[in-house]
Design a protein around this motif. Sequence first.
Motif, PDB file in Angstrom:
ATOM      1  N   PHE B 347      49.768  16.526  31.072  1.00 44.24           N
ATOM      2  CA  PHE B 347      49.499  15.159  31.520  1.00 44.24           C
ATOM      3  C   PHE B 347      49.419  15.195  33.039  1.00 44.24           C
ATOM      4  N   HIS B 348      48.551  14.366  33.581  1.00 47.08           N
ATOM      5  CA  HIS B 348      48.322  14.451  35.020  1.00 47.08           C
ATOM      6  C   HIS B 348      49.509  13.918  35.824  1.00 47.08           C
ATOM      7  N   CYS B 349      50.245  13.008  35.234  1.00 46.56           N
ATOM      8  CA  CYS B 349      51.274  12.305  35.987  1.00 46.56           C
ATOM      9  C   CYS B 349      52.276  11.713  34.999  1.00 46.56           C
ATOM     10  N   GLY B 350      53.550  11.735  35.369  1.00 48.17           N
ATOM     11  CA  GLY B 350      54.540  11.024  34.576  1.00 48.17           C
ATOM     12  C   GLY B 350      54.812   9.656  35.176  1.00 48.17           C
ATOM     13  N   ILE B 351      55.122   8.696  34.338  1.00 44.82           N
ATOM     14  CA  ILE B 351      55.562   7.383  34.830  1.00 44.82           C
ATOM     15  C   ILE B 351      56.936   7.127  34.230  1.00 44.82           C
ATOM     16  N   LEU B 377      42.274   9.686  33.808  1.00 48.16           N
ATOM     17  CA  LEU B 377      43.445  10.557  33.844  1.00 48.16           C
ATOM     18  C   LEU B 377      44.346  10.255  32.654  1.00 48.16           C
ATOM     19  N   GLU B 378      45.195  11.202  32.322  1.00 45.73           N
ATOM     20  CA  GLU B 378      46.141  11.011  31.222  1.00 45.73           C
ATOM     21  C   GLU B 378      47.562  10.985  31.763  1.00 45.73           C
ATOM     22  N   PRO B 379      48.156   9.823  31.918  1.00 49.46           N
ATOM     23  CA  PRO B 379      49.563   9.761  32.305  1.00 49.46           C
ATOM     24  C   PRO B 379      50.466   9.839  31.073  1.00 49.46           C
ATOM     25  N   LEU B 380      51.682  10.282  31.276  1.00 49.95           N
ATOM     26  CA  LEU B 380      52.698  10.199  30.216  1.00 49.95           C
ATOM     27  C   LEU B 380      53.727   9.172  30.682  1.00 49.95           C
ATOM     28  N   TYR B 381      53.805   8.089  29.948  1.00 47.74           N
ATOM     29  CA  TYR B 381      54.652   6.966  30.365  1.00 47.74           C
ATOM     30  C   TYR B 381      55.936   6.983  29.540  1.00 47.74           C
ATOM     31  N   ASP B 382      57.062   7.225  30.227  1.00 47.22           N
ATOM     32  CA  ASP B 382      58.344   7.202  29.515  1.00 47.22           C
ATOM     33  C   ASP B 382      58.822   5.749  29.411  1.00 47.22           C
ATOM     34  N   ASP B 383      58.469   5.148  28.279  1.00 44.10           N
ATOM     35  CA  ASP B 383      58.796   3.743  28.016  1.00 44.10           C
ATOM     36  C   ASP B 383      59.992   3.616  27.075  1.00 44.10           C
ATOM     37  N   THR B 384      60.746   4.728  26.933  1.00 41.37           N
ATOM     38  CA  THR B 384      61.894   4.688  26.024  1.00 41.37           C
ATOM     39  C   THR B 384      63.075   4.012  26.728  1.00 41.37           C
ATOM     40  N   ASP B 385      64.137   3.766  25.969  1.00 45.78           N
ATOM     41  CA  ASP B 385      65.288   3.130  26.614  1.00 45.78           C
ATOM     42  C   ASP B 385      66.385   4.137  26.950  1.00 45.78           C
ATOM     43  N   GLU B 386      65.974   5.401  27.125  1.00 49.89           N
ATOM     44  CA  GLU B 386      66.950   6.389  27.590  1.00 49.89           C
ATOM     45  C   GLU B 386      67.358   6.052  29.029  1.00 49.89           C
ATOM     46  N   ARG B 387      68.520   6.547  29.450  1.00 50.78           N
ATOM     47  CA  ARG B 387      68.945   6.265  30.824  1.00 50.78           C
ATOM     48  C   ARG B 387      68.114   7.110  31.800  1.00 50.78           C
ATOM     49  N   ALA B 434      50.027   4.691  45.338  1.00 50.35           N
ATOM     50  CA  ALA B 434      50.449   5.816  44.492  1.00 50.35           C
ATOM     51  C   ALA B 434      49.305   6.214  43.562  1.00 50.35           C
ATOM     52  N   ILE B 435      48.633   5.223  43.008  1.00 53.14           N
ATOM     53  CA  ILE B 435      47.495   5.492  42.126  1.00 53.14           C
ATOM     54  C   ILE B 435      46.388   6.201  42.890  1.00 53.14           C
ATOM     55  N   GLU B 436      46.142   5.726  44.112  1.00 53.32           N
ATOM     56  CA  GLU B 436      45.113   6.343  44.941  1.00 53.32           C
ATOM     57  C   GLU B 436      45.413   7.819  45.218  1.00 53.32           C
ATOM     58  N   ARG B 437      46.688   8.081  45.524  1.00 57.04           N
ATOM     59  CA  ARG B 437      47.080   9.472  45.806  1.00 57.04           C
ATOM     60  C   ARG B 437      46.858  10.373  44.600  1.00 57.04           C
ATOM     61  N   ILE B 438      47.260   9.891  43.452  1.00 58.81           N
ATOM     62  CA  ILE B 438      47.064  10.683  42.230  1.00 58.81           C
ATOM     63  C   ILE B 438      45.567  10.893  41.980  1.00 58.81           C
ATOM     64  N   ALA B 439      44.790   9.845  42.180  1.00 58.95           N
ATOM     65  CA  ALA B 439      43.345   9.956  41.975  1.00 58.95           C
ATOM     66  C   ALA B 439      42.759  11.020  42.900  1.00 58.95           C
ATOM     67  N   GLN B 440      43.187  10.988  44.164  1.00 55.61           N
ATOM     68  CA  GLN B 440      42.699  11.984  45.131  1.00 55.61           C
ATOM     69  C   GLN B 440      43.035  13.405  44.697  1.00 55.61           C
ATOM     70  N   ILE B 441      44.288  13.582  44.302  1.00 57.26           N
ATOM     71  CA  ILE B 441      44.752  14.920  43.913  1.00 57.26           C
ATOM     72  C   ILE B 441      43.871  15.499  42.816  1.00 57.26           C
ATOM     73  N   TYR B 442      43.453  14.651  41.865  1.00 58.27           N
ATOM     74  CA  TYR B 442      42.654  15.144  40.744  1.00 58.27           C
ATOM     75  C   TYR B 442      41.154  14.910  40.939  1.00 58.27           C
ATOM     76  N   GLY B 443      40.778  14.573  42.191  1.00 62.24           N
ATOM     77  CA  GLY B 443      39.351  14.455  42.480  1.00 62.24           C
ATOM     78  C   GLY B 443      38.655  13.322  41.755  1.00 62.24           C
ATOM     79  N   LYS B 444      39.365  12.207  41.580  1.00 59.20           N
ATOM     80  CA  LYS B 444      38.752  11.045  40.926  1.00 59.20           C
ATOM     81  C   LYS B 444      38.494   9.967  41.976  1.00 59.20           C
ATOM     82  N   ALA B 445      37.346   9.336  41.885  1.00 63.76           N
ATOM     83  CA  ALA B 445      37.037   8.240  42.798  1.00 63.76           C
ATOM     84  C   ALA B 445      37.734   6.972  42.322  1.00 63.76           C
ATOM     85  N   VAL B 446      38.465   6.322  43.230  1.00 61.04           N
ATOM     86  CA  VAL B 446      39.158   5.066  42.865  1.00 61.04           C
ATOM     87  C   VAL B 446      38.136   3.929  42.846  1.00 61.04           C
TER      88      VAL B 446
END
Lengths: 446, 446
Positions: B347-351, B377-387, B434-446
């Motif tokens: 995944f390109h990025c964790g949230i 991009l494919e983010p992995l979003y940790d939406d669980t209720d873990e601490r 933050a989104i812009e930075r991730i986009a830049q890193i992976y060569g995606k135009a915002v």
Amino acid sequence: MRLSRYFLPVLKETPSEAQIVSHRYMLRAGMIKQASAGIYSWLPLGYKVLKRIEQIVHDEQVRAGHIPMLMPTLQSADLWRESGRYDDYGQEMLRIKDRHDRDMLYGPTNEELITDIFRSHVSSYKDLPLTLYHIQWKFRDEIRPRFGVMRGREFLMKDGYNFDLTKEDALHAYNRHLVSYLRSYERMGLQAIPMRADGGPIGGDYTHEFLVLAETGESEVFYDSEITDLKFGDRAIDYDSVEQCQAVLEEFTSRYARTDETHDEALFNLIPEARRRNARGIEVGQIFYFGTKYSDAMNATVQGPDGKATPVHMGSHGIGVSRLLGAIIEASHDDRGIIWPEGVTPFHCGIVNLKTGDAEADAACEAIYAALTALGLEPLYDDTDERAGGKFATMDLIGLPWRITVGPRGLKNGIVELTSRRTGESVELPPEQAIERIAQIYGKAV
Amino acid sequence: MRLSRYFLPVLKETPSEAQIVSHRYMLRAGMIKQASAGIYSWLPLGYKVLKRIEQIVHDEQVRAGHIPMLMPTLQSADLWRESGRYDDYGQEMLRIKDRHDRDMLYGPTNEELITDIFRSHVSSYKDLPLTLYHIQWKFRDEIRPRFGVMRGREFLMKDGYNFDLTKEDALHAYNRHLVSYLRSYERMGLQAIPMRADGGPIGGDYTHEFLVLAETGESEVFYDSEITDLKFGDRAIDYDSVEQCQAVLEEFTSRYARTDETHDEALFNLIPEARRRNARGIEVGQIFYFGTKYSDAMNATVQGPDGKATPVHMGSHGIGVSRLLGAIIEASHDDRGIIWPEGVTPFHCGIVNLKTGDAEADAACEAIYAALTALGLEPLYDDTDERAGGKFATMDLIGLPWRITVGPRGLKNGIVELTSRRTGESVELPPEQAIERIAQIYGKAV
């Protein structure tokens, strides 16, 4: 791709071993080569179609919320002993001994392995629902492999497995699979009809088979002609919605449609006679709900909301990926060759240069090739010095749905020819417009 | 992907069977599960990395003009008898009998099968040069499989085969492979050094092995330290240019770099002492030119320009696709887990949502998730209720190169946190940046 740099070994003669049209055309179009009985190498053209079909299956499974993974081809016999299927499966299972004399087998299906993964890692109902799938090579040691990839021994199959807390949840998973399969087949240009079927060695009495109508089908089928008017089409669907998925199931399975295994003459005769159809079909997929058959045998339980261990409800769901190439060709061909639906064609468009070496024709072809490539399309450009008749015959045989023909005479008037493989109709138009038409057909912005 | 809907069975404890770090982390991060000795199921996270590596290999082979196809896993023993390797190969070859008692084998490599395809379909030098490749599962029955996917029995390999009229042409194909391999490894974030090696059971004395330096490597290597300064980088290359490909070969192989099989102490000692290195390496690929070894044995000839039949010059070229996951982890990890290079990350990025259930935090996470997804991009979003601590530990273990942390406190000031897995450095900034930075890193135009 430039044909001069490709590997497309088309055959002029029809190989004598091929009994059905899809097998003949796959051999003649240089798509496959038999490696040994029922085992094929996928030559470049065949491989491209295989990958396109595989991609459609992946797309639609992911869209339905199912999770891709990959299990190995070889399995230990131990798990199959645990489920009781090691002895049941008979001679179609290829049994192997490794160098340490351990019993292995080449997986014909994966219920045992996936159940083992599940029970090792999932222990709470909170981790459900869960549907895992993979697309992997399987082996069934058919006593008499035939019909090319339609009944081969080594074949590529998508098999998915749902794990749910209750029967209701598992039936929703069943419905999700039905919907995702309808979408998958339609994207491949196929009409595959869900028919009530028999569980066979997988087990379960809640099962539908998807059949493509074709004279060469191995199954006899009986159905209400109204069913062939149904289309899933572009409609939006929320795969989380129990009601929406259930409604699709009802729409597509409420009319009579059965294979001979479950055919009921009395029920069939209730349909008005004019709508009764008896035909042949090719099986391209099957979905099963089999309850706790494997989870009981293999002790795959989760802790439910009440704190008690409860066996999970499971189903398995298969699409015959490699066999689909045969099924599509059986359903879509003429006496000159294959006619690929746009959704699975190996190349989006053919470009035939009528006079390779002519500066103007070469330049026009190169420009069209570059423009289509820049749109994200893959053209196949016949830049060889074969004569025009041979080039047309090859394009017709390999079945690209669209062909742009470029020659010095047309170019003098600023035009090329755009031909539909399916209808045979040609239109003359300027190169830019031909490119635009192709872009439109494949949904690309020019 | 939302973690609550994914299947990521991370383990808290280190499995005792894993001796090296890549094996430990692949098990702990829920990437693989052993199915039987040396045979693994690829759980969803592992499968994603496997596919990304496979795609890089495909891209770079196609770029080099090599043509993808697919040969089956099982082969008839007959072809291997023809080449003489059926008896030579020893117990590592998994031999199988089918229901008709025919001798089969699970392919450890494909020289025989591809040569058979070639001789059946190609008869003229005009169809050369030709390089065909496939990425397919192989089996070698290691007596003592170990190190997880690094020395498994069932493994995924890219193997390519070139067919050329002359030795010169075949050496150009060899050089093309060297260039395409350098590019492939660099895209995976790896430095793999081509080293002079030994032919082994494939044959041929013109061969280079590609090795990744790592303490856990199975090979002892000797090299001039200058070689680790070389990078292929972004340079343009014309794969048809004999000169350009030859220049790359010379640049990357002129310095001393050998495995212990071919090590020459006297030559090594000619290097200034400060530059002499003795280390360990993991083999991740090998290229061979072996002339007419198989074409002679199997009568694979073409008609040359002079009208005479001449055996083709061949080479074979392999990349260990599944083993690369292990090699990358060996080369890129710390004591908290894996550190994926951007080129192969699952995944390109964790949230990380610090307070799932908080309306503002949930909405901010959903917005970031939607924005990254819309960029392709494919983010992995940790939406669980873990601490929070558990969420961070999981993200560190599975090694996503970037993490966006979202919590109510930061959101009050309009900021989120962007953290680099590799450096551990965090910056606070508004979500859009933050989104812009991730986009830049992976060569995606915002």
